[in-house]
Scaffold this motif. Structure first.
Motif, PDB file in Angstrom:
ATOM      1  N   HIS A  37       3.612   0.109  -4.635  1.00 17.56           N
ATOM      2  CA  HIS A  37       2.281  -0.030  -4.034  1.00 17.56           C
ATOM      3  C   HIS A  37       1.241   0.083  -5.142  1.00 17.56           C
ATOM      4  O   HIS A  37       1.022   1.170  -5.684  1.00 17.56           O
ATOM      5  CB  HIS A  37       2.071   1.042  -2.971  1.00 17.56           C
ATOM      6  CG  HIS A  37       0.939   0.751  -2.048  1.00 17.56           C
ATOM      7  ND1 HIS A  37       0.358   1.721  -1.283  1.00 17.56           N
ATOM      8  CD2 HIS A  37       0.266  -0.388  -1.755  1.00 17.56           C
ATOM      9  CE1 HIS A  37      -0.616   1.186  -0.556  1.00 17.56           C
ATOM     10  NE2 HIS A  37      -0.680  -0.092  -0.840  1.00 17.56           N
TER      11      HIS A  37
ATOM     12  N   ARG B 137       3.617  -4.270  -2.845  1.00 19.23           N
ATOM     13  CA  ARG B 137       2.415  -4.647  -2.112  1.00 19.23           C
ATOM     14  C   ARG B 137       1.205  -4.135  -2.894  1.00 19.23           C
ATOM     15  O   ARG B 137       1.356  -3.265  -3.766  1.00 19.23           O
ATOM     16  CB  ARG B 137       2.446  -4.092  -0.690  1.00 19.23           C
ATOM     17  CG  ARG B 137       2.575  -2.601  -0.600  1.00 19.23           C
ATOM     18  CD  ARG B 137       2.949  -2.154   0.820  1.00 19.23           C
ATOM     19  NE  ARG B 137       3.329  -0.753   0.812  1.00 19.23           N
ATOM     20  CZ  ARG B 137       2.586   0.219   1.303  1.00 19.23           C
ATOM     21  NH1 ARG B 137       1.440  -0.053   1.901  1.00 19.23           N
ATOM     22  NH2 ARG B 137       2.997   1.468   1.244  1.00 19.23           N
TER      23      ARG B 137
ATOM     24  N   TYR C 273      -3.086  -2.902  -2.846  1.00 20.08           N
ATOM     25  CA  TYR C 273      -4.228  -2.400  -2.090  1.00 20.08           C
ATOM     26  C   TYR C 273      -5.453  -2.631  -2.966  1.00 20.08           C
ATOM     27  O   TYR C 273      -5.530  -2.110  -4.080  1.00 20.08           O
ATOM     28  CB  TYR C 273      -4.073  -0.906  -1.779  1.00 20.08           C
ATOM     29  CG  TYR C 273      -5.077  -0.438  -0.763  1.00 20.08           C
ATOM     30  CD1 TYR C 273      -4.793  -0.498   0.596  1.00 20.08           C
ATOM     31  CD2 TYR C 273      -6.329   0.017  -1.158  1.00 20.08           C
ATOM     32  CE1 TYR C 273      -5.728  -0.113   1.537  1.00 20.08           C
ATOM     33  CE2 TYR C 273      -7.265   0.414  -0.214  1.00 20.08           C
ATOM     34  CZ  TYR C 273      -6.962   0.348   1.122  1.00 20.08           C
ATOM     35  OH  TYR C 273      -7.892   0.727   2.056  1.00 20.08           O
TER      36      TYR C 273
ATOM     37  N   VAL D 255       2.095 -11.888  -1.708  1.00 20.44           N
ATOM     38  CA  VAL D 255       2.087 -10.434  -1.870  1.00 20.44           C
ATOM     39  C   VAL D 255       1.285  -9.805  -0.732  1.00 20.44           C
ATOM     40  O   VAL D 255       0.127 -10.164  -0.525  1.00 20.44           O
ATOM     41  CB  VAL D 255       1.484 -10.039  -3.238  1.00 20.44           C
ATOM     42  CG1 VAL D 255       1.319  -8.536  -3.358  1.00 20.44           C
ATOM     43  CG2 VAL D 255       2.329 -10.592  -4.375  1.00 20.44           C
ATOM     44  N   PRO D 256       1.873  -8.855  -0.003  1.00 17.10           N
ATOM     45  CA  PRO D 256       1.120  -8.160   1.052  1.00 17.10           C
ATOM     46  C   PRO D 256      -0.074  -7.408   0.456  1.00 17.10           C
ATOM     47  O   PRO D 256       0.049  -6.755  -0.579  1.00 17.10           O
ATOM     48  CB  PRO D 256       2.132  -7.178   1.643  1.00 17.10           C
ATOM     49  CG  PRO D 256       3.469  -7.670   1.204  1.00 17.10           C
ATOM     50  CD  PRO D 256       3.259  -8.394  -0.082  1.00 17.10           C
ATOM     51  N   CYS D 257      -1.219  -7.510   1.128  1.00 19.09           N
ATOM     52  CA  CYS D 257      -2.445  -6.915   0.593  1.00 19.09           C
ATOM     53  C   CYS D 257      -3.309  -6.353   1.714  1.00 19.09           C
ATOM     54  O   CYS D 257      -3.552  -7.026   2.714  1.00 19.09           O
ATOM     55  CB  CYS D 257      -3.230  -7.968  -0.184  1.00 19.09           C
ATOM     56  SG  CYS D 257      -4.792  -7.385  -0.878  1.00 19.09           S
TER      57      CYS D 257
END
Length: 145
Positions: A4, A32, A34, A83-85
């Motif tokens: 993360h 992921r 943030y 990419v999860p964001c």
């Protein structure tokens, strides 16, 4: 390794290069990201109290609109890379503190951020938010120039 990654952004080209580096790293690691933006509070002045009251809402609205635009740009870049964001913004007079707090709150295990690379007297006068994040945080920081 890293799962993360925190990507602070101020919307500048330099910070977007760091964002791209962080997203590329996340894609390779299956991590992921943030994204996070810190809004400086409205600079109040005792001498201009009437002026401040009249313009603080305008400043805040514009600052939030900019923050949302910066975060949307990072989300779009992450989505294009698969990419999860997620992301958010916060109002704080100490950006480094807000960044370190966001890393803790969202359990990020790496921070990827830009540095202007100031040296000497400029660094002494202007400081370095990146340097303060390194000194005050408890997760690794990848610095991009």
């Amino acid at each position: 390794m890293f799962k993360h990654i925190l990507l602070p952004t101020d919307g500048s080209e330099l910070s977007l290069r760091a964002v791209d580096t962080g997203i590329e790293l996340a894609a390779r690691l299956g991590a992921r990201v943030y994204t996070f933006h810190v809004i400086a509070p409205f600079p109040a002045s005792v001498y201009f109290a009437e002026f401040v009251v009249a313009n603080e809402p305008t400043y805040t609205q514009e600052a939030i609109a900019n923050a949302e635009r910066y975060l949307a740009d990072v989300r779009q870049r992450a989505q294009a890379a698969g990419v999860p964001c997620e992301g958010s913004y916060e109002i704080d007079a100490r950006p480094y503190s807000a960044i370190v707090g966001a890393a803790r709150k969202h359990q990020c295990d790496l921070i990827v951020m830009a540095s202007h690379g100031w040296r000497g007297f400029d660094r002494l006068l202007l400081g370095s938010e990146t340097h303060k994040v390194i000194l005050n945080g408890d997760v690794p920081v990848l610095v991009c120039r």
